[in-house]
Design an enzyme around this catalytic site. Structure first.
Site, PDB file in Angstrom:
ATOM      1  CB  CYS A 193      -7.005  -1.095   6.701  1.00  0.00           C
ATOM      2  SG  CYS A 193      -6.533  -0.989   5.002  1.00  0.00           S
ATOM      3  CB  CYS A 198      -0.857  -0.031   1.137  1.00  0.00           C
ATOM      4  SG  CYS A 198      -1.885   1.492   1.298  1.00  0.00           S
TER       5      CYS A 198
END
Length: 380
Positions: free
Chosen positions: A217, A120
């Site tokens: 997440c 990410c």
């Protein structure tokens, strides 16, 4: 912050007043990035807050403690309103799925133990978002990561955070020199998270007491298998639990439920010796178990290396360094033997247990705090 001389540098390293220095702050909605934005705004910088929506609002709202989720977007916006700087939300859901989530699922199905937070940073935050910051005519982009950027003789260097307990260098090894030139990490020098929360209270931020985000997440409660089954229906095919000597000890409901080094939850009680997962054979759908000593590894093949040293990786036959093969483990002495500019064999001086394909191997100076880069562990 007034500048005494025309060539004096402001706190972000630019020879101009803060008011003439535009900084895009990547705001996750948590306390760390909120403090960065508030502090820079108070110092008089031209702050622009940007928050990425990475996945569906409905799913995000259902999970507490997730970054870049619906509630966090709301919190980031509140901070921007109270501190008086503009804030934008960018829909990166498709980019995040293509660049991070899909690879996570495929790697996990292949028996690896991926680290999507690294991808990410590498493929979304420090790539697309960084380019967006440049499009906004920013001089730099700041984040709430606990890591330090220092300028050395050959340019910007990446160093561990002052607080070893908060250091995030394992997740940022793939930051390139070009990205590092544009990035700033204002929290890396702080001695502890307590100072960050004290700053949040000082600025009266609504997130001052907000808990830190936990887990990945998009993985609720750390249950990787449930996410993989949703992303790849039919992925949890049953198979056999096999001892390294060939004995079939039981059955399982899918290789995706197991990781290298796992001991608990194997469902094969009644044996005289404790057994651990030592290998995952995805094609045969075998979870292979054995004694703990079989987890010990000294030779680690590494590829996709991002090298941050001053000299080329291949300029030496070997490099004496320290390495981390898991984010939660301290650096250990090792030798890097380059095979190319992006591949190498790492030899650990003392064998490590549970070295798993899909994890990162991050390189550090043996003396000092500098990160020399890292790469991805793969099967030999």
């Amino acid at each position: 912050m007034p500048l005494d001389r025309p060539d004096a540098l402001n706190s972000l390293g630019f020879a101009k007043p803060p008011s003439e220095t535009r900084v895009v702050v990547a705001m996750s909605g948590g306390v760390d990035s909120s403090v960065v934005a508030a502090q820079l705004a108070e110092e008089g910088y031209d702050v622009v807050g940007v928050t990425l929506q990475l996945y569906d609002h409905g799913a995000a709202l259902a999970k507490k403690g997730a970054c870049c989720a619906g509630l966090d977007i709301h919190d980031a916006r509140r901070v921007a309103e109270e501190m008086g700087f503009p804030h934008y939300v960018l829909d990166y859901e498709n980019i995040f799925k293509d660049a991070v989530i899909d690879e996570f699922a495929d790697s996990y199905l292949a028996g690896a133990t991926p680290v999507p937070c690294i991808r990410c940073n590498e493929r979304v935050k420090f790539k697309d978002l960084l380019e967006t910051a440049k499009d906004l005519d920013a001089d730099c982009m700041a984040t709430g990561h606990y890591i330090q950027r220092k300028v050395g003789a050959s340019g910007p260097e990446l160093h561990c955070a002052a607080d070893a307990g908060r250091d995030q260098s394992y997740f940022l090894f793939s930051t390139t020199p070009e990205q590092l030139d544009f990035l700033r990490f204002p929290l890396g020098h702080l001695p502890s998270k307590n100072e960050t929360r004290a700053l949040a209270a000082k600025y009266g931020l609504p997130v001052a007491d907000k808990p830190d985000s936990q887990d990945i997440c998009f993985v609720p409660n750390g249950n990787y298998a449930s996410v993989i089954e949703k992303l790849r229906p039919g992925a949890a095919d049953p198979g056999e639990i096999v001892h390294v000597d060939g004995r079939v000890l039981g059955t399982h409901e899918g290789v995706i439920h197991y990781t290298i080094g796992q001991r608990r939850g194997l469902g094969i009680g009644g044996l005289s010796e404790p057994l651990y997962v030592v290998k995952l054979d995805v094609e045969a759908r075998h979870v292979i178990v054995g004694p703990k000593e079989m987890l010990a590894t000294r030779r680690v093949p590494v590829r996709e290396i991002n090298w941050l040293g001053d000299a080329l990786l291949t300029s030496r036959d070997e490099w004496r360094v320290s390495v981390k093969v898991r984010s939660t483990r301290p650096p250990r002495e090792a030798v890097i033997r380059p095979l190319s500019n992006t591949t190498a064999e790492v030899e650990l001086i003392i064998a490590e247990e549970g070295v798993s394909p899909g994890q990162a191997c991050v390189f550090y100076e043996t003396e000092g705090s500098r990160i020399l880069g890292g790469g991805w562990i793969h099967r030999s």
